[in-house]
Write a protein that holds these residues in place. Structure first.
Motif, short mmCIF file in Angstrom:
data_model
loop_
_atom_site.label_atom_id
_atom_site.label_comp_id
_atom_site.label_asym_id
_atom_site.label_seq_id
_atom_site.Cartn_x
_atom_site.Cartn_y
_atom_site.Cartn_z
N GLY A 139 -45.50 41.47 61.34
CA GLY A 139 -45.19 40.33 61.88
C GLY A 139 -44.25 40.04 62.71
N LEU A 140 -43.28 41.12 62.78
CA LEU A 140 -41.97 40.93 63.74
C LEU A 140 -42.25 40.93 65.20
CD1 LEU A 140 -39.48 42.81 61.48
CD2 LEU A 140 -39.67 40.28 61.75
N ASN A 141 -43.37 41.86 65.44
CA ASN A 141 -43.79 41.97 67.03
C ASN A 141 -44.26 40.78 67.72
OD1 ASN A 141 -45.40 42.75 69.16
ND2 ASN A 141 -45.46 44.81 68.56
N PRO A 142 -43.66 40.36 68.71
CA PRO A 142 -43.64 39.13 69.42
C PRO A 142 -45.52 38.91 69.50
CG PRO A 142 -42.15 40.21 70.57
CD PRO A 142 -42.77 41.21 69.53
N ASN A 143 -46.07 40.02 69.54
CA ASN A 143 -47.44 39.80 69.98
C ASN A 143 -48.32 39.83 68.93
OD1 ASN A 143 -47.27 39.82 72.89
ND2 ASN A 143 -46.85 42.13 72.55
N ALA A 144 -48.02 39.78 67.49
CA ALA A 144 -48.49 39.70 66.26
C ALA A 144 -49.34 38.50 66.15
CB ALA A 144 -47.65 39.87 65.13
N ASP A 145 -50.32 38.56 65.36
CA ASP A 145 -51.20 37.52 64.74
C ASP A 145 -50.35 36.32 64.33
OD1 ASP A 145 -53.28 38.42 66.10
OD2 ASP A 145 -54.26 39.27 64.27
N ALA A 146 -50.88 35.14 64.13
CA ALA A 146 -49.96 33.96 63.50
C ALA A 146 -49.86 34.30 61.84
CB ALA A 146 -50.77 32.81 63.77
N CYS A 147 -50.96 34.89 61.33
CA CYS A 147 -50.89 35.16 59.74
C CYS A 147 -49.80 36.21 59.58
CB CYS A 147 -51.87 35.43 59.45
SG CYS A 147 -52.77 36.80 60.11
N TYR A 148 -49.70 37.11 60.46
CA TYR A 148 -48.54 38.11 60.27
C TYR A 148 -47.16 37.80 60.52
CZ TYR A 148 -51.99 42.20 59.86
OH TYR A 148 -52.79 42.95 59.35
N ARG A 149 -47.19 36.79 61.52
CA ARG A 149 -45.83 36.27 61.99
C ARG A 149 -45.57 35.26 60.71
NH1 ARG A 149 -47.66 35.40 67.02
NH2 ARG A 149 -47.90 33.18 66.96
N GLN A 150 -46.43 34.54 60.23
CA GLN A 150 -45.79 33.71 59.16
C GLN A 150 -45.41 34.63 57.87
OE1 GLN A 150 -45.62 30.76 60.63
NE2 GLN A 150 -45.96 29.96 58.58
N ARG A 151 -46.24 35.63 57.58
CA ARG A 151 -45.99 36.49 56.41
C ARG A 151 -44.38 36.98 56.68
NH1 ARG A 151 -49.47 41.32 53.86
NH2 ARG A 151 -47.97 42.39 52.28
N ALA A 152 -44.06 37.54 58.08
CA ALA A 152 -42.64 37.99 58.38
C ALA A 152 -41.60 36.88 58.10
CB ALA A 152 -42.71 38.39 59.85
N ILE A 153 -41.87 35.81 58.53
CA ILE A 153 -40.91 34.79 58.16
C ILE A 153 -40.69 34.51 56.69
CG2 ILE A 153 -40.72 32.24 58.43
CD1 ILE A 153 -42.25 32.30 61.03
N ALA A 154 -41.77 34.57 55.99
CA ALA A 154 -41.57 34.29 54.52
C ALA A 154 -40.80 35.57 53.55
CB ALA A 154 -42.84 34.21 53.69
#
Length: 999
Positions: free
Chosen positions: A18-33
């Motif tokens: 999820g750290l990749n700028p092009n990642a899906d929203a769910c992956y990005r949320q998981r990375a933030i968590a």
């Protein structure tokens, strides 16, 4: 998952996706968590440290993520880490740095910058305790490896941001820590750092210019607080000067030299340093700015010269004040020697280069203003007479210039005049960022012109006269830039020259000033017909700036009036010109109306179409906006009111001016009442509001001498009132219409005086119907204005309207609102303030019969709202007003023969309010507005004592203060202070009393 001690294999690979700028929203949320989880854990962050130390990941975003986690631990949790964990951070950083030395490819800049921030944070936390060898460890590791040196230099800049940067706000503890860090660095590491910089600058000059530039930036940043001798020495300065000749380095070398020159030091040493720099720069050909084509470098060089020049001025100032004649004279000569270079840079066609030297130029002119007389004074008084030196320094004499200084002044004048000129690319129709920058630059040049006028008003006046006269002789064939700047210079003289040097006009033709000659030329040469907006605007601006000229030469007024009224002014093809001329024309007429009596009817006829209320269905674009029309109506009003004819003439002219407005108003109001389309209603209401506004604006022409009555215009404005008031009962667009009519009423209260009174009851009835908070809030000032102006004359009306108004306010304040609706809460707060102000106005106007006549129940209701306002609402502005009201009511009704039942109200409610309000947690005694409220509270207690005497003191001693558990000693003390005549003592005591009570 719960965070425990983990190893590298436990990294959440899914979350890292999820750290990749092009990642899906769910992956990005998981990375933030996952980031939050690692941050908050006691030791799970160590997985990131291990990943960095062992270069486990090649993905740039993962590496950046790991540094972020590490940064958070150091910044916010460093104190809670144990010794082993702190050691782990140090080892991680050094291992990561070691990896960089072996890599063939450097990390991305954003990773290097984040790494440098983490190094700097670790340094700040540990340098004074656990890592005193921070710099030596890094230097011994990186050597002259380019990747390592890059990180080292970035870290130094990050440390500068953490420890030195004055733009960052630090706590007192951080300031103390940073001071200790700098002191320790000066003592133990700075010489080694400076040596490393010297080696880096020498080693990478050819192979890695970007690293050399970084190093130059570091030197520039650190030089402000380290020992200058480490940098300002032959070997280091020669190295910097040699880099001034390298194309890729010279801009940064310039910046670095600028920081060195700006370093605070002894004035004599500073002069020597600058002189040695200048000798080398001059011999290397840098002073030949005409041959340099790189404008970016020249902008930097200009900034450097500016720094050197201003430093020399500062040195001269210090030496001059100290009385050191010989050294001051040497510094002055050094300063004078830089002026030819200053002028070359000032007159350069690139405005950035020119703007960068303005500071030095301004300061040099200041030196000229004081310098030459200072020298002669010093030679007379001798070096020991410090008092005489200081006395001269405070004086404001004009200088006696040498021939060379006069030549310098003239050259600067010519440069300023040239640089004031627009260029071909200036976009007058669509002014953007470049145009805005030029406008700002012109303001700087104007400052120079003002200073030139102080140095030599005669030289400036003559220079402007020469440019202006030659341009006006050939304005038909000259470019607009030349013509505009010639008029602009004449305009600028108005502020630049003092009246004693020609900036005034004389009726004596034998003594006509140069300025008067130029004005005569301006208004008679025909330049007002020039076909460019900038020239036309400058013409009108200048005519209005020098409107006093026409008082001594009124024969030019007709020609200028025509320019205002025809295609050159109000009927110009450019809306921008028409708009500005509408305003300037009003100013012109206000000054010169006494000379326009013969032209009044002609002017009014010529502007008649500009005074028309343009109906929305017309479809024809108006020449002027409604805002511009306001100025034209005001101008027409001034002409009518100040004409020399009898009152009958003024009345007829004013009626012919306002009758078209009232006629159009009636028609439009009738249309609005039947219109169903909301957008169309808004357009009609807007037009109706303009009509009222225009009529209101004409009334600004009246004065204490020329009143409405004196001019015979009472009936005209009464007719306007009768026409406008029905709009108050219009069922649609009430807000806009009520606001316009209310503003007109405000004006009529001033102008018509008691003639307005018959209209107030009906107007009030309409405005109190179906009120919104904003309506009421705006209506109350109107009633307050009537109350304050007419007092007893309106008492019967106020007695009648008082409770309906109060009940309308109570109804609005009582309406429920959402808890989080801040706009509604603010509206209520403002209405509450307006209500209390209204009560205060009545109480202070000596009309106690207005409230007294409302019946006991109504009076009590009002009184309780005042008590509530004083105590319950955390609004110090309203609370202060409430205490002022209570004090006034005590004064009116608090005596033994006052209102029946009021003494009981004093003891049951007013006295408790004076103690309960300041004891509230929301009553902030550190707030200035609240302290003013407390003062009014004290004055209320004082007034109660004044009216009730010993009875009040006894009540405090035996009943009230004991009920608050106030000790007998404090009670006695407070009562004694209350009985003293000095109110200031009481205010101070009351403040201390409540400060102590709230502890």
């Amino acid at each position: 998952m719960a965070c425990q001690s983990v190893s590298i294999i436990d990294m959440d690979e899914q979350a890292l996706l999820g750290l990749n700028p092009n990642a899906d929203a769910c992956y990005r949320q998981r990375a933030i968590a996952y980031f939050e989880q690692l941050k908050e854990s006691h030791d799970a962050w160590e997985v990131c440290a291990e990943a960095l130390a062992k270069s486990v990941y090649s993905d740039d975003h993962v590496k950046f993520f790991c540094f972020q986690v590490l940064e958070h631990q150091i910044k916010y949790r460093h104190g809670s880490l144990n010794a082993a964990q702190q050691q782990l951070i140090r080892e991680t950083l050094m291992k990561w740095l070691q990896c960089q030395l072996m890599n063939t490819q450097a990390e991305k800049p954003f990773i290097r910058n984040k790494a440098a921030q983490v190094f700097a944070l670790t340094f700040v936390m540990e340098y004074l305790t656990h890592w005193p060898k921070f710099f030596f460890d890094i230097l011994s590791l990186v050597g002259l490896n380019p990747h390592g040196v890059d990180i080292y230099l970035r870290t130094l800049m990050a440390i500068d941001a953490e420890v030195v940067d004055r733009d960052i706000v630090h706590t007192a503890e951080e300031v103390r820590r940073n001071t200790l860090i700098k002191d320790n660095m000066r003592e133990h590491v700075i010489p080694s750092l400076v040596e490393s910089w010297y080696q880096i600058l020498g080693a990478y000059q050819q192979s890695h210019p970007e690293i050399t530039c970084q190093c130059l930036e570091v030197v520039g940043a650190y030089v402000s607080w380290i020992d200058l001798n480490l940098i300002a020495n032959d070997r280091f300065v020669n190295l910097l000067l040699s880099q001034m000749c390298v194309e890729d380095l010279r801009e940064e070398a310039c910046d670095c030299l600028f920081e060195i020159v700006n370093k605070g030091m002894d004035p004599t040493d500073k002069t020597k340093l600058i002189e040695s720099l200048c000798q080398v720069l001059q011999s290397a050909g840098f002073f030949n700015v005409e041959q340099e084509e790189d404008v970016d470098f020249l902008a930097k060089f200009s900034r450097l010269v500016n720094g050197m020049g201003q430093s020399l001025v500062l040195s001269w100032t210090k030496l001059a004040k100290s009385g050191d004649v010989k050294v001051a004279a040497e510094t002055l000569r050094a300063l004078e020697a830089k002026v030819p270079l200053l002028i070359k840079l000032l007159v350069h066609e690139d405005d950035d280069i020119s703007a960068n030297i303005v500071g030095f130029c301004y300061d040099y002119l200041h030196v000229l203003k004081q310098g030459s007389e200072w020298q002669s004074k010093m030679l007379q008084v001798g070096r020991g007479e410090q008092e005489a030196v200081e006395e001269y320094w405070e004086s404001d004499k004009l200088p006696l210039l040498t021939d060379q200084q006069k030549a310098n002044v003239e050259a600067i004048m010519l440069a300023v005049m040239k640089k004031l000129t627009y260029d071909d690319e200036y976009n007058f129709d669509n002014e953007g960022e470049d145009e805005a920058m030029f406008v700002e630059y012109r303001k700087q040049l104007k400052m120079l012109l003002d200073r030139l006028a102080q140095v030599s008003p005669e030289l400036l006046l003559e220079a402007v006269r020469r440019v202006f006269s030659s341009t006006m002789q050939t304005w038909q064939t000259a470019s607009f830039m030349e013509v505009e700047v010639a008029i602009r210079l004449l305009y600028m003289l108005g502020e630049a020259l003092p009246a004693s040097h020609g900036a005034h006009f004389s009726g004596d033709t034998a003594k006509t000033s140069t300025l008067q000659d130029m004005m005569r030329t301006l208004v008679s040469c025909g330049v007002s017909s020039y076909q460019h907006t900038s020239v036309v605007l400058e013409f009108f601006e200048t005519v209005v700036r020098y409107d006093k000229f026409f008082l001594v030469e009124p024969q030019h007024i007709p020609n200028v009036l025509m320019a205002f009224l025809d295609h050159r002014g109000l009927r110009h093809s450019s809306p921008k010109v028409r708009s500005r001329v509408a305003y300037l024309f009003s100013r012109f007429v206000k000054t010169l109306h006494k000379h326009m009596n013969a032209f009044i009817e002609d002017i009014l006829t010529r502007i008649q179409d500009l005074l028309e209320l343009v109906p929305p269905e017309n479809g024809v674009p108006a020449l002027l906006t409604s805002d511009d029309q306001l100025f034209v109506f005001e101008t027409a009003g001034v002409l009518v009111v100040n004409g020399e004819g009898p009152a009958e003439r003024k009345q007829a002219l004013m009626r012919s001016l306002l009758m078209p407005l009232t006629d159009a108003f009636r028609l439009l109001l009738a249309k609005l009442a039947t219109e169903r389309e909301e957008e169309r209603q808004a357009v009609l209401a807007d037009c109706l509001s303009h009509a009222v506004g225009f009529a209101s604006r004409t009334s600004k022409a009246f004065s204490n001498k020329q009143t409405v009555k004196h001019c015979g215009c009472t009936e005209v404005y009464r007719d306007c009132l009768q026409t406008f008031l029905p709009a108050l009962s219009c069922p649609v667009q009430r807000g806009a219409l009520r606001s316009a009519v209310r503003s007109f009423l405000h004006r009529m209260i001033i102008c018509l005086e008691e003639e307005v009174l018959p209209f107030i009851p009906a107007a009030s009835e309409h405005m109190l119907k179906d009120c919104e908070p904003k309506d009421l809030q705006e209506f109350i000032p109107l009633i307050s204005q009537i109350t304050a102006k007419f007092k007893s004359q309106v008492s019967p009306f106020l007695q009648q309207v008082f409770m309906p108004l109060v009940l309308a306010i109570f109804e609005v304040l009582g309406r429920p609102a959402e808890d989080n609706d801040q706009a509604a809460a603010l509206e209520k707060q403002m209405l509450r303030r307006s209500y209390f102000t209204f009560i205060q106005t009545i109480a202070s106007s000596g009309m106690n019969e207005v409230m007294a006549s409302q019946g006991v129940e109504n009076i009590e209701r009002v009184l309780f709202t005042i008590i509530q306002g004083a105590v319950d609402f955390p609004d110090p502005i309203a609370q202060k007003t409430c205490f002022i009201i209570l004090s006034k009511l005590v004064e009116l009704w608090g005596a033994k023969d006052g209102m029946v039942g009021f003494p009981d109200f004093i003891y049951k409610h007013i006295v408790p309010a004076c103690f309960l309000a300041p004891l509230k947690p929301t009553f902030d005694l550190t707030d200035a507005q609240t302290v003013l409220t407390l003062s009014e509270c004290a004055l209320t207690l004082k007034m109660i004592h004044h009216k009730r005497g010993h009875e009040f003191i006894q009540y405090l001693q035996t009943e009230y203060l004991p009920s608050l558990q106030v000790s007998p000693e404090i009670t006695q003390e407070l009562c004694q202070v209350l009985q003293q005549p000095d109110v200031k003592v009481l205010k101070n005591y009351i403040k201390a009393f409540f400060q102590q009570a709230k502890l």
